[in-house]
Scaffold this motif. Structure first.
Motif, PDB file in Angstrom:
ATOM      1  N   THR A 161     110.457  53.853  79.330  1.00  0.00           N
ATOM      2  CA  THR A 161     110.704  52.429  79.135  1.00  0.00           C
ATOM      3  C   THR A 161     112.074  52.229  78.519  1.00  0.00           C
ATOM      4  OG1 THR A 161     108.351  52.235  78.607  1.00  0.00           O
ATOM      5  CG2 THR A 161     109.729  50.319  78.177  1.00  0.00           C
ATOM      6  N   GLY A 194     114.268  46.694  79.441  1.00  0.00           N
ATOM      7  CA  GLY A 194     113.113  46.246  80.218  1.00  0.00           C
ATOM      8  C   GLY A 194     112.838  47.041  81.466  1.00  0.00           C
ATOM      9  N   THR A 242     112.248  46.516  87.146  1.00  0.00           N
ATOM     10  CA  THR A 242     112.135  45.667  85.956  1.00  0.00           C
ATOM     11  C   THR A 242     111.137  44.573  86.287  1.00  0.00           C
ATOM     12  OG1 THR A 242     114.441  46.109  85.370  1.00  0.00           O
ATOM     13  CG2 THR A 242     113.379  44.251  84.282  1.00  0.00           C
ATOM     14  N   ALA A 274     110.130  38.973  78.568  1.00  0.00           N
ATOM     15  CA  ALA A 274     109.616  39.662  77.376  1.00  0.00           C
ATOM     16  C   ALA A 274     110.214  41.062  77.345  1.00  0.00           C
ATOM     17  CB  ALA A 274     108.087  39.724  77.398  1.00  0.00           C
ATOM     18  N   VAL A 275     110.230  41.650  76.149  1.00  0.00           N
ATOM     19  CA  VAL A 275     110.852  42.962  75.949  1.00  0.00           C
ATOM     20  C   VAL A 275     109.768  44.008  75.723  1.00  0.00           C
ATOM     21  CG1 VAL A 275     112.410  44.290  74.458  1.00  0.00           C
ATOM     22  CG2 VAL A 275     112.905  41.888  74.965  1.00  0.00           C
ATOM     23  N   PRO A 276     109.875  45.178  76.368  1.00  0.00           N
ATOM     24  CA  PRO A 276     108.860  46.218  76.172  1.00  0.00           C
ATOM     25  C   PRO A 276     108.802  46.707  74.730  1.00  0.00           C
ATOM     26  CG  PRO A 276     110.275  46.721  78.050  1.00  0.00           C
ATOM     27  CD  PRO A 276     110.910  45.591  77.328  1.00  0.00           C
ATOM     28  N   TYR A 298     104.309  44.299  75.490  1.00  0.00           N
ATOM     29  CA  TYR A 298     105.581  43.586  75.332  1.00  0.00           C
ATOM     30  C   TYR A 298     105.581  42.836  74.010  1.00  0.00           C
ATOM     31  CZ  TYR A 298     106.899  44.619  80.164  1.00  0.00           C
ATOM     32  OH  TYR A 298     107.252  45.256  81.332  1.00  0.00           O
ATOM     33  N   ASP A 299     106.762  42.328  73.666  1.00  0.00           N
ATOM     34  CA  ASP A 299     106.903  41.678  72.362  1.00  0.00           C
ATOM     35  C   ASP A 299     106.292  40.283  72.306  1.00  0.00           C
ATOM     36  OD1 ASP A 299     108.737  40.297  73.873  1.00  0.00           O
ATOM     37  OD2 ASP A 299     110.438  40.606  72.518  1.00  0.00           O
ATOM     38  N   ASP A 300     105.647  39.848  73.400  1.00  0.00           N
ATOM     39  CA  ASP A 300     104.878  38.605  73.353  1.00  0.00           C
ATOM     40  C   ASP A 300     103.414  38.857  73.024  1.00  0.00           C
ATOM     41  OD1 ASP A 300     104.127  39.828  75.689  1.00  0.00           O
ATOM     42  OD2 ASP A 300     104.630  38.142  77.009  1.00  0.00           O
ATOM     43  N   ARG A 307     100.312  44.643  79.760  1.00  0.00           N
ATOM     44  CA  ARG A 307     100.328  44.390  81.199  1.00  0.00           C
ATOM     45  C   ARG A 307      99.965  45.657  81.958  1.00  0.00           C
ATOM     46  NH1 ARG A 307     103.845  40.885  78.713  1.00  0.00           N
ATOM     47  NH2 ARG A 307     103.888  38.772  79.572  1.00  0.00           N
TER      48      ARG A 307
END
Length: 506
Positions: free
Chosen positions: A453, A457, A473, A478-480, A494-496, A500
């Motif tokens: 990763t 992204g 990608t 969002a960022v991994p 992810y940072d949200d 996934r």
């Protein structure tokens, strides 16, 4: 029917079924159509479809928060940990279970089917279903390092887990741990300390460090340290003598002795040795080291004769009282060859430090002082516990592409750095595995293919040789966080706060 399961029925012409392959894993799938008329006559057709889709999001599961540690896989479960929680996502059913924990999770790992994790408060384990949470050790502070599931460190405290746990204070923050035989190796910013695994006590032996390591661990018969941008693998045989082959360094005290660096090839064939000369009695070249009273030690070094006719060694306590008297060893050296000089001694009661002198001759008091004739080459000064002079394993070094960023362990140790390089460490030693366009978000937790990763992204699949199989990608909003987990499906958080599910390569 899809892979033997009924997925649709149609009773009106035109008979059709719409298939979304994005909801299936990559690989071979069988589609079978069965037609039955009003008289019960039937017919069927079948086709095999080899599905190979790029990385793409297939499903999503909301986690209790943003993970603070890379995931671990147990069976069909993928586990993440965050601030005050550990969660399990069933990779097939997409269900979520969670358990409240103390502190922020720093690392999760699987040990023989048991989920372990360390936090800013302690070390814990639990069953695969997140029930039966049990503390291993709760120091109330971050557990910064571990060796397997048996030894842990928090601050300067080493903790041995098990049936009869014990703790000791190393006196400095602990950077890393390693285990070899019946010794536990504790790495601090200034020393490597070897403790007996039988219980707390003073170090059996130690070695001083010239540079502060960022991380340290044991593996494949070596203790591995990361210092700056270099990975160093050294044997577990320690030597408390600082700069043992650089006798011109500040760690050595020289009086009446001139030391010339890099004067001749050393006996290891890879480094150089120093030339030491003295022309007047009252000379000394020595270094002070810590010892244990009552312990037996062997003081040794390599010597190569030059043009001189004398050379004395000695060992004294910290107050100058002799333990090994001045002994001339010049006659024991062979012209044109390196010889190992060694002497064994026991530390007297009440003595905690000794001074090792590969060269020492007291002044006789004559006026003028008597002449001395010292001219030889010295290398590899050691102090070993016991009555044998030991030979350490050769040191292995590997340069990283940038500052150390972290590591993970699968069947190998994966090390990533700020320069975007991924290094693989295994029984063959360290080697550059792949250089990425941007640094990695975390070290991989998969072996083959290796799923990595990037912080930007990008998701990258690599074969066993480090060649790129696929690079995508999937999302840009969002960022991994952490590494990709492989539980038939690929999972990435992810940072949200959303995990996934994606297809792995077939």
């Amino acid at each position: 029917y899809l892979d033997g399961s009924l997925v649709a029925t149609d009773t009106e012409a035109p008979y059709a079924w719409s298939w979304d392959p994005g909801l299936q894993a990559n690989g071979l799938h069988t589609v079978r159509a069965l037609a039955v008329d009003s008289l019960a006559f039937s017919g069927e057709a079948q086709v095999d479809v080899d599905l190979s889709l790029p990385f793409g999001v297939r499903d999503e599961v909301a986690l209790p928060g943003v993970p603070t540690a890379s995931p671990v896989v147990l069976g069909s479960g993928v586990y993440w940990g965050g601030d005050g929680w550990v969660a399990r996502v069933d990779s097939d059913a997409l269900t979520l279970d969670q358990q409240a924990v103390s502190g922020q999770v720093l690392e999760l790992w699987n040990d023989q089917g048991i989920l372990y994790f360390r936090t800013t408060q302690g070390v814990y384990y639990t069953g695969a279903d997140l029930t039966g949470l049990m503390p291993v050790w709760e120091p109330g502070a971050p557990v910064d390092a571990r060796s397997g599931s048996a030894y842990f460190a928090s601050g300067s405290v080493l903790r041995a887990a098990g049936v009869s746990p014990w703790s000791l204070d190393a006196g400095e923050p602990i950077v890393g741990l390693g285990v070899e035989g019946n010794l536990v190796y504790v790495v601090t910013p200034t020393r490597i300390l070897a403790y007996a695994n039988s219980g707390p006590g003073r170090p059996v032996t130690y070695e001083r460090l010239n540079a502060v390591p960022a991380d340290a661990w044991g593996g494949w018969g070596r203790l591995w340290l990361v210092t700056g941008t270099q990975l160093l693998g050294r044997g577990f045989v320690l030597n408390p003598v600082l700069d043992p082959s650089a006798l011109d360094a500040a760690s050595w005290s020289a009086a009446g002795v001139t030391v010339a660096a890099d004067a001749i090839a050393a006996p290891d064939g890879n480094t150089t040795a120093e030339q030491a000369t003295a022309s007047v009695e009252g000379y000394a070249l020595g270094q002070t080291v810590d010892v244990k009273e009552g312990e037996t030690y062997t003081f040794s070094f390599w010597a190569y004769p030059g043009a001189g006719s004398e050379a004395y060694y000695a060992v004294s306590d910290g107050s100058g009282n002799p333990i090994v008297p001045e002994t001339d060893y010049a006659a024991a050296l062979t012209a044109g060859n390196w010889s190992r000089v060694a002497v064994t001694f026991s530390v007297p009661a009440g003595v905690g430090q000794v001074v090792l002198y590969p060269l020492k001759r007291e002044a006789s008091g004559s006026d003028p002082p008597l002449a001395a004739d010292v001219d030889l080459y010295l290398w590899g000064v050691r102090l070993d516990v016991g009555d044998t002079a030991l030979d350490p394993a050769p040191t292995v070094t590997h340069d990283l592409c940038g500052g150390y960023a972290g590591r993970s362990r699968t069947s190998a140790v994966w090390i990533h750095d700020a320069g975007g390089c991924l290094t693989r460490l295994d029984d063959a030693g360290p080697a550059l595995f792949h250089t990425f366009a941007t640094p990695l978000a975390a070290a991989p937790v998969t072996d083959g293919p290796v799923f990595a990763t990037e912080t930007a992204g990008g998701l990258v699949a690599l074969d066993a040789a480090g060649a790129v199989l696929e690079q995508q990608t999937p999302i840009n909003d969002a960022v991994p966080v952490g590494a990709l987990a492989d539980a038939v499906w690929l999972w990435l958080a992810y940072d949200d706060g959303v995990a996934r599910r994606m297809d792995p390569l077939p």
